[in-house]
Scaffold this active site. Structure first.
Site, PDB file in Angstrom:
ATOM      1  N   ASP A 231      -1.101   0.540  14.086  1.00 30.66           N
ATOM      2  CA  ASP A 231      -1.893   0.518  12.853  1.00 30.66           C
ATOM      3  C   ASP A 231      -0.900   0.326  11.708  1.00 30.66           C
ATOM      4  O   ASP A 231       0.312   0.441  11.883  1.00 30.66           O
ATOM      5  CB  ASP A 231      -2.647   1.849  12.686  1.00 30.66           C
ATOM      6  N   SER A 232      -1.448   0.068  10.533  1.00 30.92           N
ATOM      7  CA  SER A 232      -0.590  -0.038   9.360  1.00 30.92           C
ATOM      8  C   SER A 232       0.012   1.320   8.986  1.00 30.92           C
ATOM      9  O   SER A 232       1.015   1.372   8.285  1.00 30.92           O
ATOM     10  CB  SER A 232      -1.403  -0.571   8.189  1.00 30.92           C
TER      11      SER A 232
ATOM     12  N   TYR B 280      -2.314  -2.683   4.689  1.00 28.30           N
ATOM     13  CA  TYR B 280      -2.570  -4.057   5.112  1.00 28.30           C
ATOM     14  C   TYR B 280      -3.835  -4.582   4.418  1.00 28.30           C
ATOM     15  O   TYR B 280      -3.994  -5.785   4.236  1.00 28.30           O
ATOM     16  CB  TYR B 280      -2.834  -4.118   6.628  1.00 28.30           C
ATOM     17  N   GLY B 281      -4.725  -3.657   4.107  1.00 27.30           N
ATOM     18  CA  GLY B 281      -6.087  -4.023   3.705  1.00 27.30           C
ATOM     19  C   GLY B 281      -6.226  -4.789   2.413  1.00 27.30           C
ATOM     20  O   GLY B 281      -7.278  -5.368   2.146  1.00 27.30           O
TER      21      GLY B 281
ATOM     22  N   CYS C 221      -6.279  -0.914  14.107  1.00 22.22           N
ATOM     23  CA  CYS C 221      -6.383  -1.190  12.680  1.00 22.22           C
ATOM     24  C   CYS C 221      -7.456  -2.262  12.547  1.00 22.22           C
ATOM     25  O   CYS C 221      -7.345  -3.333  13.157  1.00 22.22           O
ATOM     26  CB  CYS C 221      -5.043  -1.708  12.167  1.00 22.22           C
ATOM     27  N   ASN C 222      -8.483  -1.961  11.800  1.00 19.71           N
ATOM     28  CA  ASN C 222      -9.567  -2.925  11.650  1.00 19.71           C
ATOM     29  C   ASN C 222      -9.097  -4.184  10.939  1.00 19.71           C
ATOM     30  O   ASN C 222      -9.513  -5.294  11.266  1.00 19.71           O
ATOM     31  CB  ASN C 222     -10.721  -2.311  10.858  1.00 19.71           C
ATOM     32  N   THR C 223      -8.226  -4.000   9.950  1.00 22.37           N
ATOM     33  CA  THR C 223      -7.759  -5.147   9.183  1.00 22.37           C
ATOM     34  C   THR C 223      -7.003  -6.110  10.096  1.00 22.37           C
ATOM     35  O   THR C 223      -7.268  -7.320  10.103  1.00 22.37           O
ATOM     36  CB  THR C 223      -6.857  -4.679   8.028  1.00 22.37           C
TER      37      THR C 223
ATOM     38  N   GLU D  14      -4.424   8.729   3.313  1.00 23.13           N
ATOM     39  CA  GLU D  14      -2.968   8.830   3.513  1.00 23.13           C
ATOM     40  C   GLU D  14      -2.389   9.997   2.710  1.00 23.13           C
ATOM     41  O   GLU D  14      -1.351  10.549   3.052  1.00 23.13           O
ATOM     42  CB  GLU D  14      -2.281   7.518   3.095  1.00 23.13           C
TER      43      GLU D  14
ATOM     44  N   CYS E  82     -12.777   1.049   9.199  1.00 22.41           N
ATOM     45  CA  CYS E  82     -11.350   1.224   8.917  1.00 22.41           C
ATOM     46  C   CYS E  82     -10.941   2.511   9.600  1.00 22.41           C
ATOM     47  O   CYS E  82     -11.628   3.531   9.483  1.00 22.41           O
ATOM     48  CB  CYS E  82     -11.113   1.327   7.407  1.00 22.41           C
ATOM     49  N   THR E  83      -9.816   2.459  10.322  1.00 25.33           N
ATOM     50  CA  THR E  83      -9.429   3.631  11.115  1.00 25.33           C
ATOM     51  C   THR E  83      -8.954   4.801  10.254  1.00 25.33           C
ATOM     52  O   THR E  83      -8.746   5.896  10.755  1.00 25.33           O
ATOM     53  CB  THR E  83      -8.342   3.261  12.150  1.00 25.33           C
ATOM     54  N   HIS E  84      -8.776   4.565   8.955  1.00 27.22           N
ATOM     55  CA  HIS E  84      -8.436   5.680   8.060  1.00 27.22           C
ATOM     56  C   HIS E  84      -9.653   6.505   7.654  1.00 27.22           C
ATOM     57  O   HIS E  84      -9.502   7.621   7.174  1.00 27.22           O
ATOM     58  CB  HIS E  84      -7.788   5.138   6.777  1.00 27.22           C
TER      59      HIS E  84
HETATM   60  N1  DGL Z   1      -6.266   1.440   9.005  1.00 32.21           N
HETATM   61  C1  DGL Z   1      -6.460   0.121   8.512  1.00 32.21           C
HETATM   62  C2  DGL Z   1      -7.788  -0.428   8.999  1.00 32.21           C
HETATM   63  O1  DGL Z   1      -8.363   0.087   9.951  1.00 32.21           O
HETATM   64  C3  DGL Z   1      -6.459  -0.029   7.015  1.00 32.21           C
HETATM   65  C4  DGL Z   1      -5.418   0.596   6.240  1.00 32.21           C
HETATM   66  C5  DGL Z   1      -4.662  -0.416   5.417  1.00 32.21           C
HETATM   67  O2  DGL Z   1      -5.207  -0.964   4.459  1.00 32.21           O
HETATM   68  O3  DGL Z   1      -3.528  -0.651   5.794  1.00 32.21           O
HETATM   69  O4  DGL Z   1      -8.273  -1.386   8.455  1.00 32.21           O
END
Ligand code: DGL
Length: 281
Positions: free
Chosen positions: A18-19, A50-51, A81-83, A161, A194-196
């Site tokens: 993931d990011s 990353y998003g 990571c969804n992104t 975060e 988004c996994t966050h």
């Molecule tokens: N955890 C990332 C996701 O699932 C997003 C976090 C990011 O923007 O890096 O999209």
């Protein structure tokens, strides 16, 4: 190890990236589902988020992260990571043809479609995930009658975060993002794309009320990974589990915030800092 020539072994770990620490919500589900597996988790904390980045940057970062894991020998690779899943999955699958590369978008879409009765599904995600349209396409493929409402919630990543997962500030920001889509289409399902975001679930529940189902991709991804490993004869039936943590920056921060996401203590000395090096071709 050379990922272009190796043959995966049942005792090798599963790679997860993931990011940042968000993918630990997926790692948690993977571990619960497959208690005999070992894992290597990589959080690209130096380059988070990353998003908000372009597809080209996310693809480049994802190739580097995947390559670092592949070189250590992984029997499958979970893009937690969804992104990265939304914009880089085909590139990763092409580059690492000998490894089963599994993203979280399709399993997330499946979970949302399964839970929704009305077919009106709200998807909240990062800017890049929403812009790329991967969820909209995945849901349409599974349920063509569905109506998908999307909202980019970039600040949620920073809140998560920071470890700010509840309280009035989180709820106020959530209202700002969610009120428009709640009034626009009356969704019965809120898909956390988004996994966050799963760590914000309590605050989101307060904002959307008790009627809307809240779902994420962690469990459905874990089921899919297990099925694919079993199908390939690579699922471990016995043996102790272990996790190795890699990050590109900030072992102390990764451990502190990551513990929240994983639901168990991660110590800074367990986190190895790695340099992802030169861009992959
Ligand atoms: N955890 C990332 C996701 O699932 C997003 C976090 C990011 O923007 O890096 O999209």
């Amino acid at each position: 190890l050379n990922p272009d020539t190796f043959t995966a072994h049942v005792d090798w770990p599963i790679g997860v990236f993931d990011s940042g620490v968000g993918g630990l919500t997926v790692l948690r589900a993977l571990r619960e589902r497959m208690p005999h597996e070992c894992f290597i988790y990589l959080g690209d904390t130096a380059r988070l988020p990353y998003g908000t980045k372009s597809a080209a940057s996310v693809q480049r970062y994802s190739l580097q992260a995947a390559s670092a894991l592949a070189q250590r020998g992984v029997k499958s690779l979970v893009v937690a990571c969804n992104t990265a899943s939304a914009v880089a999955l085909p590139v990763l699958q092409e580059r690492f043809a000998r490894i089963d590369v599994i993203g979280v978008v399709e399993p997330g879409a499946r979970a949302g479609c399964r839970l929704s009765r009305s077919g009106v599904i709200a998807v909240i995600a990062t800017e890049s995930t929403v812009r790329g349209g991967a969820y909209q396409r995945a849901i349409a493929a599974l349920r063509p009658d569905a109506r998908v409402l999307t909202q980019a919630c970039s600040l949620f990543v920073a809140l998560a975060e920071e470890g700010w997962n509840e309280g009035p500030i989180v709820e106020a920001i959530a209202h700002r993002y969610l009120d428009p889509i709640l009034t626009e289409g009356s969704p019965d399902t809120l898909l956390l794309g988004c996994t966050h975001f799963p760590v914000l679930a309590n605050a989101l529940r307060k904002v959307v009320g008790p009627q809307i189902a809240i779902v994420d991709s962690a469990n459905t991804t874990a089921v899919e990974v297990e099925e694919r490993l079993r199908g390939a004869g690579l699922l471990r039936a016995a043996g102790a589990s272990a996790v190795q943590f890699l990050a590109t920056d900030g072992a102390e921060r990764f451990a502190r915030v990551g513990s929240l996401f994983l639901g168990e203590t991660v110590r800074p000395e367990q986190v190895e800092i790695v340099d992802l090096g030169a861009p992959q071709a």
